[in-house]
Design an enzyme around this catalytic site. Structure first.
Site, PDB file in Angstrom:
ATOM      1  N   THR A 142     118.835 -65.615 118.400  1.00  0.00           N
ATOM      2  CA  THR A 142     118.537 -66.442 119.183  1.00  0.00           C
ATOM      3  C   THR A 142     117.687 -66.145 120.470  1.00  0.00           C
ATOM      4  O   THR A 142     117.938 -64.747 120.937  1.00  0.00           O
ATOM      5  CB  THR A 142     119.806 -66.939 119.664  1.00  0.00           C
ATOM      6  OG1 THR A 142     120.759 -67.393 118.713  1.00  0.00           O
ATOM      7  CG2 THR A 142     119.795 -67.944 120.963  1.00  0.00           C
ATOM      8  N   GLY A 145     114.653 -70.430 124.174  1.00  0.00           N
ATOM      9  CA  GLY A 145     113.784 -71.515 123.884  1.00  0.00           C
ATOM     10  C   GLY A 145     113.739 -71.576 122.207  1.00  0.00           C
ATOM     11  O   GLY A 145     113.037 -72.274 121.762  1.00  0.00           O
ATOM     12  N   ALA A 146     114.662 -70.722 121.597  1.00  0.00           N
ATOM     13  CA  ALA A 146     114.720 -70.845 120.080  1.00  0.00           C
ATOM     14  C   ALA A 146     116.223 -70.631 119.700  1.00  0.00           C
ATOM     15  O   ALA A 146     116.429 -69.212 119.566  1.00  0.00           O
ATOM     16  CB  ALA A 146     113.817 -69.793 119.404  1.00  0.00           C
ATOM     17  N   GLY A 147     116.905 -71.641 119.764  1.00  0.00           N
ATOM     18  CA  GLY A 147     118.462 -71.305 119.392  1.00  0.00           C
ATOM     19  C   GLY A 147     118.470 -72.258 118.193  1.00  0.00           C
ATOM     20  O   GLY A 147     118.339 -71.870 116.974  1.00  0.00           O
ATOM     21  N   ARG A 265     129.619 -69.419 107.962  1.00  0.00           N
ATOM     22  CA  ARG A 265     130.147 -70.836 108.485  1.00  0.00           C
ATOM     23  C   ARG A 265     131.680 -71.059 108.167  1.00  0.00           C
ATOM     24  O   ARG A 265     132.381 -71.471 108.901  1.00  0.00           O
ATOM     25  CB  ARG A 265     129.184 -71.822 108.088  1.00  0.00           C
ATOM     26  CG  ARG A 265     127.758 -71.716 109.183  1.00  0.00           C
ATOM     27  CD  ARG A 265     126.855 -72.861 108.703  1.00  0.00           C
ATOM     28  NE  ARG A 265     125.711 -72.499 109.813  1.00  0.00           N
ATOM     29  CZ  ARG A 265     124.468 -72.982 109.568  1.00  0.00           C
ATOM     30  NH1 ARG A 265     124.148 -73.540 108.558  1.00  0.00           N
ATOM     31  NH2 ARG A 265     123.561 -72.825 110.626  1.00  0.00           N
ATOM     32  N   GLN A 358     147.012 -81.875 126.822  1.00  0.00           N
ATOM     33  CA  GLN A 358     147.396 -83.040 127.420  1.00  0.00           C
ATOM     34  C   GLN A 358     148.790 -83.525 127.066  1.00  0.00           C
ATOM     35  O   GLN A 358     149.622 -83.765 128.176  1.00  0.00           O
ATOM     36  CB  GLN A 358     146.896 -84.408 126.327  1.00  0.00           C
ATOM     37  CG  GLN A 358     147.056 -85.661 126.919  1.00  0.00           C
ATOM     38  CD  GLN A 358     146.275 -86.237 128.282  1.00  0.00           C
ATOM     39  OE1 GLN A 358     145.338 -85.466 128.598  1.00  0.00           O
ATOM     40  NE2 GLN A 358     146.736 -87.151 128.940  1.00  0.00           N
ATOM     41  N   GLU A 385     126.574 -70.437 115.436  1.00  0.00           N
ATOM     42  CA  GLU A 385     126.416 -70.441 114.167  1.00  0.00           C
ATOM     43  C   GLU A 385     126.093 -71.893 113.437  1.00  0.00           C
ATOM     44  O   GLU A 385     126.233 -72.141 112.614  1.00  0.00           O
ATOM     45  CB  GLU A 385     127.809 -70.011 113.465  1.00  0.00           C
ATOM     46  CG  GLU A 385     128.374 -68.958 113.404  1.00  0.00           C
ATOM     47  CD  GLU A 385     127.820 -67.684 112.988  1.00  0.00           C
ATOM     48  OE1 GLU A 385     127.480 -67.950 111.744  1.00  0.00           O
ATOM     49  OE2 GLU A 385     127.800 -66.683 113.563  1.00  0.00           O
TER      50      GLU A 385
HETATM   51  C1  FAD Z   1     129.439 -67.077 122.483  1.00  0.00           C
HETATM   52  C2  FAD Z   1     128.178 -67.340 121.884  1.00  0.00           C
HETATM   53  C3  FAD Z   1     127.876 -66.066 120.823  1.00  0.00           C
HETATM   54  C4  FAD Z   1     126.615 -66.023 120.254  1.00  0.00           C
HETATM   55  N1  FAD Z   1     126.210 -65.047 119.065  1.00  0.00           N
HETATM   56  C5  FAD Z   1     125.251 -64.915 118.751  1.00  0.00           C
HETATM   57  C6  FAD Z   1     124.636 -63.950 118.032  1.00  0.00           C
HETATM   58  O1  FAD Z   1     125.769 -63.040 117.678  1.00  0.00           O
HETATM   59  N2  FAD Z   1     123.300 -63.901 117.511  1.00  0.00           N
HETATM   60  C7  FAD Z   1     122.307 -64.854 117.606  1.00  0.00           C
HETATM   61  O2  FAD Z   1     121.348 -64.832 117.075  1.00  0.00           O
HETATM   62  N3  FAD Z   1     122.872 -65.961 118.387  1.00  0.00           N
HETATM   63  C8  FAD Z   1     123.916 -65.958 119.009  1.00  0.00           C
HETATM   64  N4  FAD Z   1     124.520 -67.280 119.761  1.00  0.00           N
HETATM   65  C9  FAD Z   1     123.686 -68.142 119.968  1.00  0.00           C
HETATM   66  C10 FAD Z   1     123.920 -69.495 119.172  1.00  0.00           C
HETATM   67  O3  FAD Z   1     123.624 -69.316 118.053  1.00  0.00           O
HETATM   68  C11 FAD Z   1     123.061 -70.676 119.950  1.00  0.00           C
HETATM   69  O4  FAD Z   1     123.624 -70.944 121.214  1.00  0.00           O
HETATM   70  C12 FAD Z   1     122.885 -71.981 119.054  1.00  0.00           C
HETATM   71  O5  FAD Z   1     122.169 -71.858 117.951  1.00  0.00           O
HETATM   72  C13 FAD Z   1     122.518 -73.082 119.755  1.00  0.00           C
HETATM   73  O6  FAD Z   1     121.073 -72.627 120.219  1.00  0.00           O
HETATM   74  P1  FAD Z   1     120.835 -73.166 121.794  1.00  0.00           P
HETATM   75  O7  FAD Z   1     122.120 -72.527 122.675  1.00  0.00           O
HETATM   76  O8  FAD Z   1     119.587 -72.504 122.077  1.00  0.00           O
HETATM   77  O9  FAD Z   1     121.089 -74.581 122.013  1.00  0.00           O
HETATM   78  P2  FAD Z   1     119.531 -75.670 121.570  1.00  0.00           P
HETATM   79  O10 FAD Z   1     119.188 -75.197 120.326  1.00  0.00           O
HETATM   80  O11 FAD Z   1     118.818 -75.662 122.758  1.00  0.00           O
HETATM   81  O12 FAD Z   1     120.580 -77.110 121.576  1.00  0.00           O
HETATM   82  C14 FAD Z   1     120.892 -77.937 122.589  1.00  0.00           C
HETATM   83  C15 FAD Z   1     121.346 -79.137 122.180  1.00  0.00           C
HETATM   84  O13 FAD Z   1     120.495 -79.850 121.412  1.00  0.00           O
HETATM   85  C16 FAD Z   1     120.948 -80.254 119.951  1.00  0.00           C
HETATM   86  N5  FAD Z   1     119.747 -80.127 119.177  1.00  0.00           N
HETATM   87  C17 FAD Z   1     118.734 -79.133 119.147  1.00  0.00           C
HETATM   88  N6  FAD Z   1     117.968 -79.390 118.031  1.00  0.00           N
HETATM   89  C18 FAD Z   1     118.334 -80.616 117.377  1.00  0.00           C
HETATM   90  C19 FAD Z   1     117.792 -81.449 116.375  1.00  0.00           C
HETATM   91  N7  FAD Z   1     116.769 -81.171 115.746  1.00  0.00           N
HETATM   92  N8  FAD Z   1     118.568 -82.474 116.159  1.00  0.00           N
HETATM   93  C20 FAD Z   1     119.829 -83.016 116.919  1.00  0.00           C
HETATM   94  N9  FAD Z   1     120.140 -82.089 117.970  1.00  0.00           N
HETATM   95  C21 FAD Z   1     119.628 -80.978 118.188  1.00  0.00           C
HETATM   96  C22 FAD Z   1     121.968 -78.983 119.769  1.00  0.00           C
HETATM   97  O14 FAD Z   1     122.889 -79.550 118.605  1.00  0.00           O
HETATM   98  C23 FAD Z   1     122.514 -78.820 121.274  1.00  0.00           C
HETATM   99  O15 FAD Z   1     123.528 -79.821 121.210  1.00  0.00           O
HETATM  100  C24 FAD Z   1     125.711 -67.165 120.528  1.00  0.00           C
HETATM  101  C25 FAD Z   1     125.959 -68.426 121.463  1.00  0.00           C
HETATM  102  C26 FAD Z   1     127.155 -68.122 121.921  1.00  0.00           C
HETATM  103  C27 FAD Z   1     127.405 -69.105 122.978  1.00  0.00           C
END
Ligand code: FAD
Length: 406
Positions: A142, A145-147, A265, A358, A385
């Site tokens: 992550t 800008g790229a989650g 997952r 609740q 995940e």
């Molecule tokens: C506690 C914690 C631990 C983590 N550990 C790791 C780790 O070890 N390694 C790692 O690499 N990452 C890790 N992550 C990152 C995690 O995988 C990301 O937060 C997750 O993939 C979501 O990405 P984002 O937060 O950037 O949200 P975004 O991708 O910005 O999404 C924001 C919202 O938009 C929605 N959305 C985005 N794209 C679409 C689409 N195409 N269609 C419909 N809805 C969409 C999403 O479902 C979400 O509701 C961790 C996150 C947390 C909170």
């Protein structure tokens, strides 16, 4: 055919891990949440007891326990290791989720090293966990800008003689700040999308590789979530997972990132189910003591219905997780079922934890009490995940792909 009855050995593992979770893990859960950390001496005790039940395991051939204690091959030579891992993980999460996520071991960094690494790389990176002391691996995909949009990573890798130069930022990396090594996903060219991805193991102490801020989070507070900074980090060729030829086939770097999720997952889904069961058990006892035994009133009928709904959601989640684990043990592709388990169990667990608050009324909101903590802890299960929305995209793509002539 799927058989849901626990074998004698599985029942034994479940009981053993449950006793451990109740007697050793649960008593330190609230304090660790308050302090935002698990004490090192507790971790050392866990390692000494060989409780390597972290989400990613050191494979047995590299000196670890492997996923799934007690998973010896059956008469057909199958190990049921995923089923064993499910049973133990649910009990550990029932004890405390942050402890489980913080246990030393390769964590999510394990699967890419195991699936994509060469035998030499597997030996080199997994052997770290044979050494004295506390050792972690981590998974760095992550970026700001790229989650969800995994293909959009910007961390760059450029070839320089027998090295690669990495530049970029990773965020929200579990155990990232303390890891001995992190699998960093980078791109040779963002325009190439998935085909440009490469997976490197970047070792702690490599010049230019540093830990930025440690996140302050609403839930799973005792689990470390770190920002990682890469500034002109020189990584030797030998740390490119699978070697350069591996990536000539196309989207192999991207596949290394994605394959991790098929195994993780269902595991993450059962962890959420373990927290939901903890909340359900606690609330059921509260209802029994405060209403059924102390003051039976008409409202009890409503509470009983809510308890029944909570139990129904937990059991359904567990069955979906076990199906995905059973498929993995049988060597059947399970990406759709893994995503179904993750999407369902996360939402079900959030509903169960919300119902627990609740039912307990104002007591449910008391800070630094179990139910309040579980309510905060559970939200992330619909985010990391792959978010709930992303799981639905995976499921729908698979459904359409399975249709004839599609
Ligand atoms: C506690 C914690 C631990 C983590 N550990 C790791 C780790 O070890 N390694 C790692 O690499 N990452 C890790 N992550 C990152 C995690 O995988 C990301 O937060 C997750 O993939 C979501 O990405 P984002 O937060 O950037 O949200 P975004 O991708 O910005 O999404 C924001 C919202 O938009 C929605 N959305 C985005 N794209 C679409 C689409 N195409 N269609 C419909 N809805 C969409 C999403 O479902 C979400 O509701 C961790 C996150 C947390 C909170």
């Amino acid at each position: 055919m799927i058989d849901f009855e626990l074998t004698g050995k599985q029942a034994q593992v479940k009981e053993l891990v449950h006793q451990f979770a109740m007697g050793v893990i649960r008593p330190m859960s609230l304090q660790a949440d308050k302090d935002h950390r698990i004490p090192d001496d507790f971790m050392e005790r866990m390692v000494a007891m060989r409780t390597m039940m972290s989400v990613g395991e050191v494979p047995q051939e590299y000196g670890g326990e492997g996923a799934g204690i007690g998973a010896t091959p059956d008469k057909k030579g199958k190990t049921q290791k995923n089923r064993f891992a499910m049973i133990a993980a649910e009990e550990m999460a029932w004890g405390d989720i942050s402890v489980l996520l913080s246990l030393p071991g390769p964590g999510l960094g394990g699967p890419p090293v195991q699936f994509t690494g060469t035998p030499e790389q597997r030996e080199r990176f997994f052997s770290v966990f044979k050494k004295e002391g506390l050792h972690w691996g981590a998974y760095g995909l992550t970026e700001p800008g790229a989650g969800s949009d995994v293909a959009g990573i910007k961390t760059s890798c450029k070839k320089d003689g027998k090295h690669w130069i990495l530049n970029g930022r990773k965020c929200f990396i579990t155990n990232g700040g303390r890891a001995d090594w992190v699998v960093i996903f980078a791109t040779v060219d963002p325009i190439q999308g998935r085909a440009g991805h490469r997976a490197f193991v970047v070792e702690k102490g490599t010049p230019g590789f540093s830990c930025g801020k440690i996140e302050e989070k609403m839930g799973i507070r005792a689990s470390e979530t770190a920002e990682l900074v890469l500034e002109d980090v020189r990584v030797p060729d030998e740390n490119l997972l699978g070697g350069e030829e591996h990536y000539l086939k196309g989207k192999e770097g991207f596949m290394a990132a994605m394959k991790t999720f098929d195994s993780s997952r269902p595991m993450v889904a059962i962890l959420g189910t373990g927290i939901a069961r903890a909340a359900y058990d606690y609330t059921r006892d509260f209802v029994r003591e405060n209403y059924v035994l102390a003051r039976p009133i008409p409202r009890y009928a409503q509470l009983a219905t809510t308890l029944a709904d909570m139990k129904r959601l937990i059991d359904a989640s567990r069955l979906m997780c076990w199906r995905a684990a059973w498929m993995a043990d049988e060597g059947v592709p399970n990406a759709k079922e893994a995503s179904m388990a993750k999407a369902y169990a996360a939402k079900a667990a959030m509903k169960v934890c919300s119902d627990a608050v609740q039912i307990m009324g104002a007591h449910g909101l008391e800070q630094h009490q179990f139910v309040e903590k579980w309510y905060r802890d559970i939200k992330v299960f619909d985010i990391f995940e792959g978010t709930g929305q992303i799981q639905r995209i995976v499921i729908s793509k698979r459904i359409l792909r399975e249709m004839p002539n599609f």
